[in-house]
Design a protein around this motif. Structure first.
Motif, PDB file in Angstrom:
ATOM      1  N   GLN A   1       1.724  -6.098 -23.963  1.00 26.72           N
ATOM      2  CA  GLN A   1       1.565  -4.987 -24.892  1.00 26.72           C
ATOM      3  C   GLN A   1       0.272  -4.219 -24.626  1.00 26.72           C
ATOM      4  O   GLN A   1       0.254  -2.975 -24.669  1.00 26.72           O
ATOM      5  CB  GLN A   1       1.579  -5.507 -26.332  1.00 26.72           C
ATOM      6  N   ALA A   2      -0.810  -4.935 -24.340  1.00 31.91           N
ATOM      7  CA  ALA A   2      -2.083  -4.264 -24.049  1.00 31.91           C
ATOM      8  C   ALA A   2      -1.974  -3.397 -22.800  1.00 31.91           C
ATOM      9  O   ALA A   2      -2.503  -2.274 -22.759  1.00 31.91           O
ATOM     10  CB  ALA A   2      -3.192  -5.312 -23.882  1.00 31.91           C
TER      11      ALA A   2
ATOM     12  N   GLN B   1     -10.088  -6.022 -23.515  1.00 36.63           N
ATOM     13  CA  GLN B   1      -8.991  -6.439 -24.388  1.00 36.63           C
ATOM     14  C   GLN B   1      -8.234  -7.630 -23.781  1.00 36.63           C
ATOM     15  O   GLN B   1      -7.848  -8.559 -24.500  1.00 36.63           O
ATOM     16  CB  GLN B   1      -8.035  -5.272 -24.626  1.00 36.63           C
TER      17      GLN B   1
ATOM     18  N   GLN C   1       1.202 -10.520 -25.678  1.00 31.08           N
ATOM     19  CA  GLN C   1       0.107  -9.632 -26.075  1.00 31.08           C
ATOM     20  C   GLN C   1      -0.527  -8.944 -24.873  1.00 31.08           C
ATOM     21  O   GLN C   1      -0.937  -7.776 -24.960  1.00 31.08           O
ATOM     22  CB  GLN C   1      -0.929 -10.437 -26.853  1.00 31.08           C
TER      23      GLN C   1
ATOM     24  N   ASN D   1      -1.278   2.223 -20.561  1.00 25.86           N
ATOM     25  CA  ASN D   1      -0.586   2.934 -19.484  1.00 25.86           C
ATOM     26  C   ASN D   1      -0.901   2.327 -18.115  1.00 25.86           C
ATOM     27  O   ASN D   1      -1.144   3.026 -17.137  1.00 25.86           O
ATOM     28  CB  ASN D   1      -0.955   4.424 -19.493  1.00 25.86           C
TER      29      ASN D   1
ATOM     30  N   ASP E   1       0.096  -0.292 -23.687  1.00 28.40           N
ATOM     31  CA  ASP E   1      -0.689   0.629 -24.508  1.00 28.40           C
ATOM     32  C   ASP E   1      -1.726   1.387 -23.672  1.00 28.40           C
ATOM     33  O   ASP E   1      -2.061   2.534 -23.986  1.00 28.40           O
ATOM     34  CB  ASP E   1      -1.403  -0.138 -25.625  1.00 28.40           C
TER      35      ASP E   1
ATOM     36  N   GLU F   1       8.615   1.484 -25.229  1.00 30.23           N
ATOM     37  CA  GLU F   1       8.386   0.424 -26.198  1.00 30.23           C
ATOM     38  C   GLU F   1       8.702  -0.940 -25.592  1.00 30.23           C
ATOM     39  O   GLU F   1       9.733  -1.113 -24.929  1.00 30.23           O
ATOM     40  CB  GLU F   1       9.280   0.643 -27.427  1.00 30.23           C
TER      41      GLU F   1
END
Length: 564
Positions: free
Chosen positions: A56-57, A8, A53, A62, A60, A177
């Protein structure tokens, strides 16, 4: 899951901007002087949106996030630290995001994640403006935001720690978040993608508008002048200097900071001062801070032992800056780091071969220091390089003439431009000379232990006196620093076989007795225990312990809420 995350990250940043594997990532996983650990990947985002991004990846998946710029810190604060983590680690190196925007006529600037101090300095020079810091970390390619994140100080007397209350940053709230916060005082849009796209493309107003937020430590001169205060003028854990990006130590991801700049003086004059009586400098400092209308631009201290070691072991650094200029040094230091990393793995070669070659080559070159500086080396134990500007020049000339009429206090001279340049280059070279000394004598001496400390403003007895039991463990002590701020760098080269951790504990105990604070400007990293106020600040910025866990001696495990 690790393989999915790497895939990713490559989809977001591009395949060639993601490195994996021990060899490919080693340079970014190891600290400037010490430290290092494992990382799943090192990512080099090329746009602000890509950085968002990537963040965020990682969240997501962890994963732990370690934000990194030039990795020039001295306390292991921008790399992993050994073991003990409960999640995979991703290092996000942001040096590619190196733009900046001038606001107004240069009175302020916006600096982005990879903006270096050198880039900022060269941009401001034609505008007759100067940044918070000049020669020093800028030569190593250090980033502006790195300085803000670590409350870095510097040699310029009037400016205090790097500080701003105006920043654009991402943080992870207590619910896990990712959120973007715009406190730049500039309208950039609504959604994160819109805000970051407008920032990247320069689609915003650059006119200087009135604002109430602070973009520098404007109260620092007044704090410095309070010479009878029982606290230091600046130190990393100072609660009054911890605000969002300022002092964050990588516990948030900073996209931009808004900073004040400073008018360049019309005229400057350097005075070189020598004395064998520490009280001479004590009284000089107190008088100038209390009674001078104009504060010095710079007041740098060196002990004679530091002068001598720098003369022999900082010569190549001195000559590199003198002849190549500061603009080439970041790339040269980076190349040297990669070269050493490769050569140190070859069993038949001595460690740090590049240092040995440069040391030998520089020893063959002619004497680089002016005769009057060398004469003061032999005559005086304590040296002070004092630079005044504009109206302060005449003020200093009158005071120094009267003060040193009593020859028992020491002596001084007014530097020529060449002597001034070389005096400050010599002081800069001192910062790395102790490392070179230890490298060249590694078979005979122990490890090097470096502390940066802040003494109380009212401390008249600033010279360190160690008990014999502790002093006997140390081969050489090197003292230098920012004298009017009472911030000192103290490098100890230990005797062979001495335990550095034990000595450090004893040294910090002595500093506690003196009411000193530490670290003063290099931040806690993984080498110091954070004070409770600093721990609470880190936890408020990063309640889930996603960013740079473990710094300041804190836990490396994930927290599931903001209260535990």
């Amino acid at each position: 899951m690790p393989n999915n995350l790497v895939k990713q990250l490559r989809n977001i940043a591009g395949h060639r901007h993601v490195r994996t594997g021990q060899g490919e990532t080693e340079h970014f996983r190891r600290g400037w002087r010490s430290g290092g650990g494992h990382a799943l990947a090192v990512v080099f985002p090329q746009t602000f949106v890509a950085l968002w991004q990537v963040l965020q990846a990682c969240i997501d998946a962890n994963a732990i996030i370690i934000m990194q710029a030039a990795n020039t810190g001295l306390t292991e604060g921008s790399t992993p630290s050994a073991d003990g983590y409960d999640r995979e680690i991703v290092i996000i190196n942001i040096l590619a995001l190196d733009g900046l925007t001038v606001l107004g006529e240069g009175q302020q600037v916006l600096c982005y994640p990879g903006t270096t101090l050198h880039h900022l300095e060269t941009t401001l020079k034609p505008l007759q403006r100067a940044p918070h810091s000049v020669i020093g970390s800028s030569c190593l390619g250090a980033s502006v935001i790195g300085g803000i994140a670590n409350n870095s100080g510097g040699a310029l007397v009037k400016r205090g720690p790097a500080y701003t209350e105006m920043a654009l940053f991402a943080w992870v709230n207590e619910r896990g978040e990712l959120q973007l916060v715009n406190h730049l005082g500039i309208e950039l849009g609504g959604s994160p993608v819109e805000i970051l796209t407008n920032l990247q493309t320069g689609n915003f107003a650059t006119a200087l508008t009135a604002h109430t937020e602070k973009a520098s430590a404007t109260d620092y001169p007044a704090r410095l002048r309070d010479v009878d205060a029982d606290t230091p003028s600046r130190f990393n854990a100072d609660p009054t200097r911890l605000f969002e990006a300022s002092g964050c130590a990588g516990k948030i991801a900073v996209f931009a900071v808004r900073l004040d700049t400073y008018a360049v003086p019309k005229q400057e004059q350097t005075f070189y001062i020598g004395t064998n009586n520490a009280d001479t400098l004590t009284q000089l400092r107190r008088h100038m801070l209390q009674h001078f209308a104009e504060l010095p631009e710079v007041a740098e201290y060196m002990h004679r032992d530091t002068f001598t070691v720098a003369k022999h072991y900082g010569k190549d650094t001195f000559l590199s800056v003198q002849h190549l200029g500061t603009q080439r040094l970041p790339s040269l230091f980076a190349f040297k780091g990669r070269l050493d990393s490769t050569l140190n793995k070859l069993p038949l070669l001595p460690s740090f071969l590049s240092d040995r070659v440069m040391q030998h080559a520089s020893s063959l070159l002619p004497q680089h220091l002016p005769p009057r500086l060398l004469a003061f080396e032999h005559e005086f134990e304590h040296h002070l390089i004092l630079k005044m500007s504009d109206a302060g020049i005449a003020e200093a000339q009158m005071f120094l003439r009267d003060y040193f009429a009593d020859e028992t206090r020491g002596a001084y001279f007014e530097c020529t431009p060449d002597e001034s340049s070389k005096a400050f280059l010599h002081r800069f070279a001192a910062a790395g000379a102790a490392i070179r000394f230890q490298t060249m004598h590694a078979s005979k001496v122990g490890e090097i232990l470096a502390l940066d400390i802040a003494l109380r403003r009212n401390d008249r007895d600033w010279v360190e006196h160690l008990p014999e039991s502790l002093d006997s463990m140390i081969e050489k002590k090197l003292y230098y620093g920012h004298f009017f701020c009472h911030v000192f760098h103290q490098d100890y080269i230990l005797k062979s076989g001495v335990d550095p951790k034990a000595v450090k504990t004893l040294l910090l105990g002595e500093l506690d007795k003196r009411g000193a604070k530490y670290p003063a400007e290099h931040n806690v990293g993984h080498l110091y225990q954070a004070e409770s106020s600093l721990q609470n600040f880190y936890k408020s910025l990063d309640p889930t312990n996603t960013f740079n866990p473990g710094i300041g001696g804190l836990d490396k495990h994930k927290r599931n809420c903001g209260c535990c």
